[in-house]
Design a protein around this motif. Sequence first.
Motif, PDB file in Angstrom:
ATOM      1  N   LYS A  39       0.817  -1.206   0.000  1.00 21.07           N
ATOM      2  CA  LYS A  39       0.000   0.000   0.000  1.00 21.07           C
ATOM      3  C   LYS A  39       0.853   1.259   0.000  1.00 21.07           C
ATOM      4  O   LYS A  39       2.037   1.226   0.342  1.00 21.07           O
ATOM      5  CB  LYS A  39      -0.968   0.000   1.184  1.00 21.07           C
ATOM      6  CG  LYS A  39      -0.325   0.006   2.546  1.00 21.07           C
ATOM      7  CD  LYS A  39      -1.394  -0.079   3.613  1.00 21.07           C
ATOM      8  CE  LYS A  39      -0.756  -0.168   4.993  1.00 21.07           C
ATOM      9  NZ  LYS A  39      -1.745  -0.237   6.040  1.00 21.07           N
ATOM     10  N   PHE A  40       0.215   2.352  -0.371  1.00 22.31           N
ATOM     11  CA  PHE A  40       0.856   3.654  -0.497  1.00 22.31           C
ATOM     12  C   PHE A  40       0.317   4.570   0.589  1.00 22.31           C
ATOM     13  O   PHE A  40      -0.884   4.617   0.819  1.00 22.31           O
ATOM     14  CB  PHE A  40       0.556   4.224  -1.882  1.00 22.31           C
ATOM     15  CG  PHE A  40       0.970   5.654  -2.051  1.00 22.31           C
ATOM     16  CD1 PHE A  40       2.296   5.975  -2.233  1.00 22.31           C
ATOM     17  CD2 PHE A  40       0.031   6.670  -2.027  1.00 22.31           C
ATOM     18  CE1 PHE A  40       2.681   7.292  -2.402  1.00 22.31           C
ATOM     19  CE2 PHE A  40       0.414   7.981  -2.199  1.00 22.31           C
ATOM     20  CZ  PHE A  40       1.736   8.294  -2.379  1.00 22.31           C
ATOM     21  N   LYS A  71      17.634  -3.708  -4.706  1.00 22.78           N
ATOM     22  CA  LYS A  71      17.231  -3.757  -6.114  1.00 22.78           C
ATOM     23  C   LYS A  71      16.690  -2.415  -6.587  1.00 22.78           C
ATOM     24  O   LYS A  71      16.898  -2.029  -7.731  1.00 22.78           O
ATOM     25  CB  LYS A  71      16.174  -4.845  -6.338  1.00 22.78           C
ATOM     26  CG  LYS A  71      16.756  -6.220  -6.429  1.00 22.78           C
ATOM     27  CD  LYS A  71      15.727  -7.220  -6.854  1.00 22.78           C
ATOM     28  CE  LYS A  71      16.365  -8.591  -6.974  1.00 22.78           C
ATOM     29  NZ  LYS A  71      15.385  -9.591  -7.399  1.00 22.78           N
ATOM     30  N   LEU A  72      15.988  -1.690  -5.715  1.00 22.39           N
ATOM     31  CA  LEU A  72      15.412  -0.409  -6.095  1.00 22.39           C
ATOM     32  C   LEU A  72      16.348   0.760  -5.791  1.00 22.39           C
ATOM     33  O   LEU A  72      16.069   1.882  -6.202  1.00 22.39           O
ATOM     34  CB  LEU A  72      14.082  -0.191  -5.372  1.00 22.39           C
ATOM     35  CG  LEU A  72      12.962  -1.172  -5.696  1.00 22.39           C
ATOM     36  CD1 LEU A  72      11.750  -0.896  -4.836  1.00 22.39           C
ATOM     37  CD2 LEU A  72      12.599  -1.086  -7.162  1.00 22.39           C
ATOM     38  N   ARG A  90       5.204   0.934  -5.734  1.00 25.60           N
ATOM     39  CA  ARG A  90       4.300  -0.215  -5.637  1.00 25.60           C
ATOM     40  C   ARG A  90       4.413  -1.164  -6.817  1.00 25.60           C
ATOM     41  O   ARG A  90       4.483  -2.376  -6.635  1.00 25.60           O
ATOM     42  CB  ARG A  90       2.851   0.258  -5.502  1.00 25.60           C
ATOM     43  CG  ARG A  90       2.527   0.801  -4.136  1.00 25.60           C
ATOM     44  CD  ARG A  90       1.143   1.323  -4.087  1.00 25.60           C
ATOM     45  NE  ARG A  90       1.085   2.533  -4.913  1.00 25.60           N
ATOM     46  CZ  ARG A  90      -0.009   3.257  -5.086  1.00 25.60           C
ATOM     47  NH1 ARG A  90      -1.120   2.908  -4.525  1.00 25.60           N
ATOM     48  NH2 ARG A  90       0.015   4.328  -5.841  1.00 25.60           N
ATOM     49  N   ASP A  91       4.440  -0.618  -8.032  1.00 26.68           N
ATOM     50  CA  ASP A  91       4.471  -1.481  -9.220  1.00 26.68           C
ATOM     51  C   ASP A  91       5.751  -2.298  -9.278  1.00 26.68           C
ATOM     52  O   ASP A  91       5.727  -3.505  -9.554  1.00 26.68           O
ATOM     53  CB  ASP A  91       4.321  -0.644 -10.484  1.00 26.68           C
ATOM     54  CG  ASP A  91       2.965   0.063 -10.548  1.00 26.68           C
ATOM     55  OD1 ASP A  91       1.991  -0.503 -10.016  1.00 26.68           O
ATOM     56  OD2 ASP A  91       2.905   1.164 -11.116  1.00 26.68           O
ATOM     57  N   ILE A  96       8.693  -7.500  -8.282  1.00 27.76           N
ATOM     58  CA  ILE A  96       9.771  -8.243  -7.626  1.00 27.76           C
ATOM     59  C   ILE A  96       9.197  -9.383  -6.801  1.00 27.76           C
ATOM     60  O   ILE A  96       9.691 -10.515  -6.849  1.00 27.76           O
ATOM     61  CB  ILE A  96      10.618  -7.298  -6.741  1.00 27.76           C
ATOM     62  CG1 ILE A  96      11.415  -6.322  -7.613  1.00 27.76           C
ATOM     63  CG2 ILE A  96      11.547  -8.085  -5.827  1.00 27.76           C
ATOM     64  CD1 ILE A  96      12.075  -5.199  -6.832  1.00 27.76           C
ATOM     65  N   LEU A  97       8.133  -9.097  -6.047  1.00 28.35           N
ATOM     66  CA  LEU A  97       7.523 -10.131  -5.204  1.00 28.35           C
ATOM     67  C   LEU A  97       6.856 -11.223  -6.036  1.00 28.35           C
ATOM     68  O   LEU A  97       6.928 -12.400  -5.688  1.00 28.35           O
ATOM     69  CB  LEU A  97       6.519  -9.497  -4.242  1.00 28.35           C
ATOM     70  CG  LEU A  97       7.121  -8.588  -3.163  1.00 28.35           C
ATOM     71  CD1 LEU A  97       6.016  -7.916  -2.362  1.00 28.35           C
ATOM     72  CD2 LEU A  97       8.037  -9.365  -2.250  1.00 28.35           C
ATOM     73  N   LYS A  98       6.237 -10.847  -7.141  1.00 29.20           N
ATOM     74  CA  LYS A  98       5.619 -11.855  -8.016  1.00 29.20           C
ATOM     75  C   LYS A  98       6.673 -12.753  -8.649  1.00 29.20           C
ATOM     76  O   LYS A  98       6.462 -13.953  -8.797  1.00 29.20           O
ATOM     77  CB  LYS A  98       4.773 -11.184  -9.099  1.00 29.20           C
ATOM     78  CG  LYS A  98       3.469 -10.643  -8.586  1.00 29.20           C
ATOM     79  CD  LYS A  98       2.675  -9.973  -9.684  1.00 29.20           C
ATOM     80  CE  LYS A  98       1.405  -9.356  -9.133  1.00 29.20           C
ATOM     81  NZ  LYS A  98       0.664  -8.619 -10.162  1.00 29.20           N
ATOM     82  N   ASP A  99       7.827 -12.167  -9.002  1.00 29.13           N
ATOM     83  CA  ASP A  99       8.908 -12.978  -9.566  1.00 29.13           C
ATOM     84  C   ASP A  99       9.438 -13.979  -8.550  1.00 29.13           C
ATOM     85  O   ASP A  99       9.914 -15.046  -8.914  1.00 29.13           O
ATOM     86  CB  ASP A  99      10.047 -12.076 -10.048  1.00 29.13           C
ATOM     87  CG  ASP A  99       9.649 -11.261 -11.272  1.00 29.13           C
ATOM     88  OD1 ASP A  99       8.645 -11.617 -11.930  1.00 29.13           O
ATOM     89  OD2 ASP A  99      10.344 -10.255 -11.557  1.00 29.13           O
ATOM     90  N   LYS A 100       9.355 -13.643  -7.269  1.00 31.62           N
ATOM     91  CA  LYS A 100       9.798 -14.553  -6.219  1.00 31.62           C
ATOM     92  C   LYS A 100       8.752 -15.596  -5.867  1.00 31.62           C
ATOM     93  O   LYS A 100       9.020 -16.520  -5.118  1.00 31.62           O
ATOM     94  CB  LYS A 100      10.179 -13.778  -4.963  1.00 31.62           C
ATOM     95  CG  LYS A 100      11.418 -12.945  -5.137  1.00 31.62           C
ATOM     96  CD  LYS A 100      11.899 -12.513  -3.790  1.00 31.62           C
ATOM     97  CE  LYS A 100      13.363 -12.391  -3.758  1.00 31.62           C
ATOM     98  NZ  LYS A 100      14.109 -13.574  -3.955  1.00 31.62           N
TER      99      LYS A 100
END
Length: 109
Positions: A39-40, A71-72, A90-91, A96-100
């Motif tokens: 979340k933002f 990474k960021l 967020r994007d 990154i989390l989806k790739d993991k």
Amino acid sequence: MDLQDQLKNLFPDHIASEPEAIQEEEHVLFIQKEPMICKFEKRKGKATTIIEGYEGSDEDFKILAKEIKTKLSVGGTFKDDSIIIQGDYRDKIMQILKDKGFKVKRVGG
């Protein structure tokens, strides 16, 4: 006369030993069933991205926080079972989390 010879002259009784090779072990993160929340928020006028909802150990979550920050190339912290990243990423964080292998839910716009 190089450095090794000088050291041998200074310490003749010393037996040089080869440094032991340290085996680095790949740390496997706990993959959960429930999605993590990304979340933002604005804190003190600054944009922050907050990641919550990890069910594994705190050490795994800290490793994940460090990896995201490197990474960021941004600052951030791990506090109260959440990762706080400086800026609106967020994007990129979700990717990154989806790739993991994590499931991620976007909250806040």
